[in-house]
Design a protein around this motif. Structure first.
Motif, short mmCIF file in Angstrom:
data_model
loop_
_atom_site.label_atom_id
_atom_site.label_comp_id
_atom_site.label_asym_id
_atom_site.label_seq_id
_atom_site.Cartn_x
_atom_site.Cartn_y
_atom_site.Cartn_z
N LEU A 124 0.79 -1.76 0.00
CA LEU A 124 -0.04 -0.04 -0.27
C LEU A 124 1.08 1.46 0.30
CD1 LEU A 124 -2.89 -1.18 2.41
CD2 LEU A 124 -2.89 -0.90 -0.10
N PRO A 125 0.29 2.39 -0.06
CA PRO A 125 1.14 3.26 -0.88
C PRO A 125 1.67 4.31 0.27
CG PRO A 125 -1.10 3.76 -1.34
CD PRO A 125 -1.06 2.42 -1.22
N ALA A 126 2.70 4.80 0.54
CA ALA A 126 3.33 5.56 1.54
C ALA A 126 2.21 6.52 2.79
CB ALA A 126 4.40 5.56 1.47
N TRP A 127 1.50 7.11 1.77
CA TRP A 127 1.16 8.26 2.44
C TRP A 127 -0.11 7.93 3.44
CZ3 TRP A 127 -3.53 8.54 0.51
CH2 TRP A 127 -4.48 7.46 -1.12
N LEU A 128 -0.89 7.03 2.47
CA LEU A 128 -2.03 6.17 3.21
C LEU A 128 -1.75 6.26 4.74
CD1 LEU A 128 -5.08 5.34 3.05
CD2 LEU A 128 -3.79 3.31 2.79
N ASP A 129 -0.55 6.66 5.34
CA ASP A 129 -0.47 5.92 6.91
C ASP A 129 -0.18 7.33 7.26
OD1 ASP A 129 0.23 3.16 8.18
OD2 ASP A 129 1.76 2.72 7.13
N ALA A 130 0.04 7.94 6.66
CA ALA A 130 0.17 9.47 6.91
C ALA A 130 -1.52 10.50 6.95
CB ALA A 130 0.68 10.78 5.87
N VAL A 131 -2.09 9.67 6.14
CA VAL A 131 -3.18 10.30 6.11
C VAL A 131 -4.32 9.41 8.18
CG1 VAL A 131 -5.91 9.76 5.39
CG2 VAL A 131 -3.67 10.65 3.48
N LEU A 132 -4.07 8.69 7.67
CA LEU A 132 -4.77 6.89 9.08
C LEU A 132 -4.17 7.94 10.54
CD1 LEU A 132 -4.16 3.52 7.25
CD2 LEU A 132 -6.36 5.17 7.92
N LEU A 133 -2.99 7.92 10.00
CA LEU A 133 -1.78 8.59 11.44
C LEU A 133 -2.17 9.51 12.11
CD1 LEU A 133 -0.23 7.55 13.71
CD2 LEU A 133 1.23 9.12 12.94
N LYS A 134 -3.19 10.41 11.11
CA LYS A 134 -3.54 12.11 11.52
C LYS A 134 -4.87 12.03 12.19
CE LYS A 134 -4.92 16.91 10.18
NZ LYS A 134 -4.62 17.48 9.07
N ALA A 135 -5.68 10.92 11.36
CA ALA A 135 -6.74 10.77 11.53
C ALA A 135 -7.12 10.33 13.50
CB ALA A 135 -8.05 9.68 10.76
N LEU A 136 -6.05 8.97 13.56
CA LEU A 136 -6.21 8.27 14.72
C LEU A 136 -4.59 9.23 15.81
CD1 LEU A 136 -5.48 4.82 13.00
CD2 LEU A 136 -7.29 5.79 14.03
N GLN A 137 -5.07 10.08 15.79
CA GLN A 137 -3.83 11.05 16.72
C GLN A 137 -4.87 11.19 18.20
OE1 GLN A 137 -0.87 12.82 16.87
NE2 GLN A 137 -1.10 12.15 14.61
N PRO A 138 -4.15 10.26 19.47
CA PRO A 138 -4.67 10.44 20.99
C PRO A 138 -5.61 11.70 21.25
CG PRO A 138 -2.55 9.60 20.67
CD PRO A 138 -2.56 9.96 19.36
#
Length: 580
Positions: free
Chosen positions: A504-518
């Motif tokens: 999967l593309p690397a940017w996908l982790d950046a998108v998900l990590l932002k939405a999953l911020q504590p």
């Protein structure tokens, strides 16, 4: 639906024209009954037109009439603040538009402008709304406590002008604050032609003379202001809170009291005009049946409370919440209530039947789905959440078992019994606002550490589902369920999606990590932004740095550190030997 508990006030109001003869003040109040009393409360409003304008009396009348009419027409799910500010924003836009069409676009002092103040008593809370220099006071034994701030700019030498008023600009800021209501408390709303000449002693003297007629007391106060030298329009409104509903009052208590608990149910039984076809689901909260409506010949879903809930009034009230929410949200991606309006004898919930599979089953059937398929499902889920958020509702229990995918591929959010409704939360006990009502694995971190429910919590759950659909895993494992203190949030470690799906593309982790911020403030601002990022990530996300090893794989990080420390120790020992 009648109010579950009494909310009673004594109200009086009166207005006298000033020396100009044309009264530019306008006032009004609404004391509703039934469901409107619970969901909207009691409203008292006052507007004062600016004296330099020949048409400001039109503005003040439009402001009060528009507020009292339109506020009660807004969604029952909306909070007082949202409903009031939407209505007043629309009134301000209309007044400003009238000004722009006439000479007032060059001279605001001759336009459709007015000040505005209102009290809304809902449940056990008192909401103060204000713009301009009309005033609201709480009347104490020997003083008037001003609850509003005058939006007047003083230039010195008795010169001043209104800094804020309805109609003056295209957009207006409305002051709002909420107070805890108290039985016996007395409030005074007044225009400047009245309050500049009145004090607490005058108010108490008028009430002593007219203890059972607040209209007469208000008239007496307006006349007192005139007698003390006021030449301006003088308007007075008095509101006394006589009784308040109990803390635990809920809107469906009266409805629940009129309904019998269902008997034990089984397939092929007749129940409330339906035949039960088969049991679909059973849990500690409810028993769910597929049923056939005798009148329409269509299938529907009937939910009855489980045996464990039948002695718990609070749980039964929340059980009834699901259908109430469904009837107020219109979206193809949120399960709808059954359309029948037949009178009921038993306590149950009736919902539309969706023929398809849960998202949990879909994930079992698609263990490694492609990104486009997941993005299509997420976009539909986001539309359902947006429909809820638009009504100031939060789902709070978004999980694979609470999402249906029908035979045409349409996604529907189901099980609305855990929803947070802002308009209801205003009247609910404070401890209910932060309790965890959803499944722990999908609940946002802030719920575990005492944070307030917001739309960012549903966004977090949506991002967890996105991650789980793509990987079959949870982004934080079970770490979130172990949170207890705000400091614990810093210890959460996101497991990169590419650890499970390196293609999967690397940017996908950046998108998900932002939405999953504590921390909710660091997530996307809305679910629509999250969906946009999933399809068209911005430059910052595309250029996001690769996650450090400690975040990608903490266990491997410490193993590497241990090996390096060991090698370093060996090298140092060898150097010491050679040095000798």
């Amino acid at each position: 639906m009648p109010s579950a508990a009494p909310l009673e006030v004594t109200l009086g109001q009166h207005s006298l024209a000033g020396d100009k003869g044309l009264n530019q003040d306008f006032h009004g109040a609404v004391v509703p009954t039934g469901s409107a009393l619970y969901f909207k409360g009691i409203a008292v409003a006052l507007a004062d037109g600016i004296g330099s304008s020949p048409v400001s009396q039109v503005a003040s009348a439009a402001a009060v009439r528009g507020f009292l009419d339109d506020y009660y027409a807004t969604s029952e799910a909306w909070s007082v603040r949202r409903a009031a500010q939407r209505v007043l924003g629309a009134t301000n836009a209309w007044l400003h538009a009238q000004n722009q069409r006439g000479d007032a676009r060059f001279d605001k002092d001759r336009g459709y402008c007015c000040t505005f103040s209102a009290l809304v008593l809902k449940g056990r809370e008192l909401h103060v709304l204000h713009v301009g220099d009309t005033r609201i006071y709480r009347v104490h034994a020997q003083a008037l406590e001003q609850l509003t701030e005058d939006h007047r700019v003083h230039l010195g030498a008795d010169r001043s002008y209104l800094g804020r008023a309805l109609g003056a600009t295209a957009h207006v800021e409305i002051d709002h604050h909420c107070l805890e209501a108290e039985a016996g408390a007395l409030y005074l709303l007044a225009s400047d032609g009245a309050y500049e000449r009145l004090d607490a002693a005058a108010v108490h003297a008028a009430l002593a003379r007219w203890p059972d007629d607040f209209d007469a007391a208000a008239r007496s106060l307006a006349e007192t202001a005139r007698a003390r030298g006021s030449t301006d329009d003088a308007t007075v409104q008095l509101l006394r809170i006589d009784t308040l509903p109990p803390h635990e009052a809920q809107p469906w208590q009266a409805q629940r009291a009129q309904l019998r608990l269902p008997p034990p149910l089984a397939p092929r039984m007749a129940f409330e005009g339906c035949t039960l076809v088969r049991e679909l689901h059973a849990s500690a909260r409810s028993q769910v049946f597929l049923a056939l409506d005798h009148q329409t010949g269509q299938h529907l879903v009937l939910k009855v409370p489980s045996v464990e809930l039948r002695e718990d009034p609070d749980a039964l009230d929340r059980f009834l919440l699901e259908e109430w929410v469904a009837r107020r949200v219109r979206s193809p991606h949120v399960l709808q209530a059954w359309a029948s309006e037949r009178a009921r004898e038993h306590l149950f919930v009736a919902m539309a039947y969706v023929e398809g599979q849960t998202l949990a089953q879909w994930m079992t059937d698609h263990p490694r789905p492609d990104l486009d398929s997941v993005r299509g499902l997420v976009a539909q889920l986001a539309k359902g959440l947006q429909a809820l958020h638009g009504k100031e509702m939060l789902h709070q229990d978004l999980r694979p078992e609470n999402v249906m995918v029908d035979r045409s591929g349409t996604v529907k959010i189901i099980d609305l019994g855990s929803a947070h409704v802002a308009g209801l939360a205003e009247a609910a006990p404070a401890h209910q606002a932060t309790r965890i009502v959803g499944s722990l694995q999908y609940t946002a971190p802030e719920y575990f550490v005492g944070g307030q429910p917001t739309a960012a919590a549903d966004l977090f759950a949506l991002a967890v589902l996105t991650y789980q659909m793509l990987s079959g895993q949870l982004p934080y494992g079970l770490q979130v369920t172990q949170l207890r203190q705000p400091a614990d949030l810093k210890r959460l470690r996101y497991v990169p999606l590419r650890h499970h799906r390196p293609e999967l593309p690397a940017w996908l982790d950046a998108v998900l990590l932002k939405a999953l911020q504590p921390e909710p403030a660091r997530r996307q601002e809305a679910v629509s932004e999250f969906v946009h990022d999933l399809h068209r990530p911005g430059g910052a996300l595309l250029q996001a740095r690769a996650l450090p090893l400690v975040e990608r794989d903490p266990v491997l990080f410490w193993k590497v550190c241990t090996v390096l420390l060991g090698l370093g120790t060996v090298v140092l020992a060898a150097l010491r030997v050679l040095g000798r």
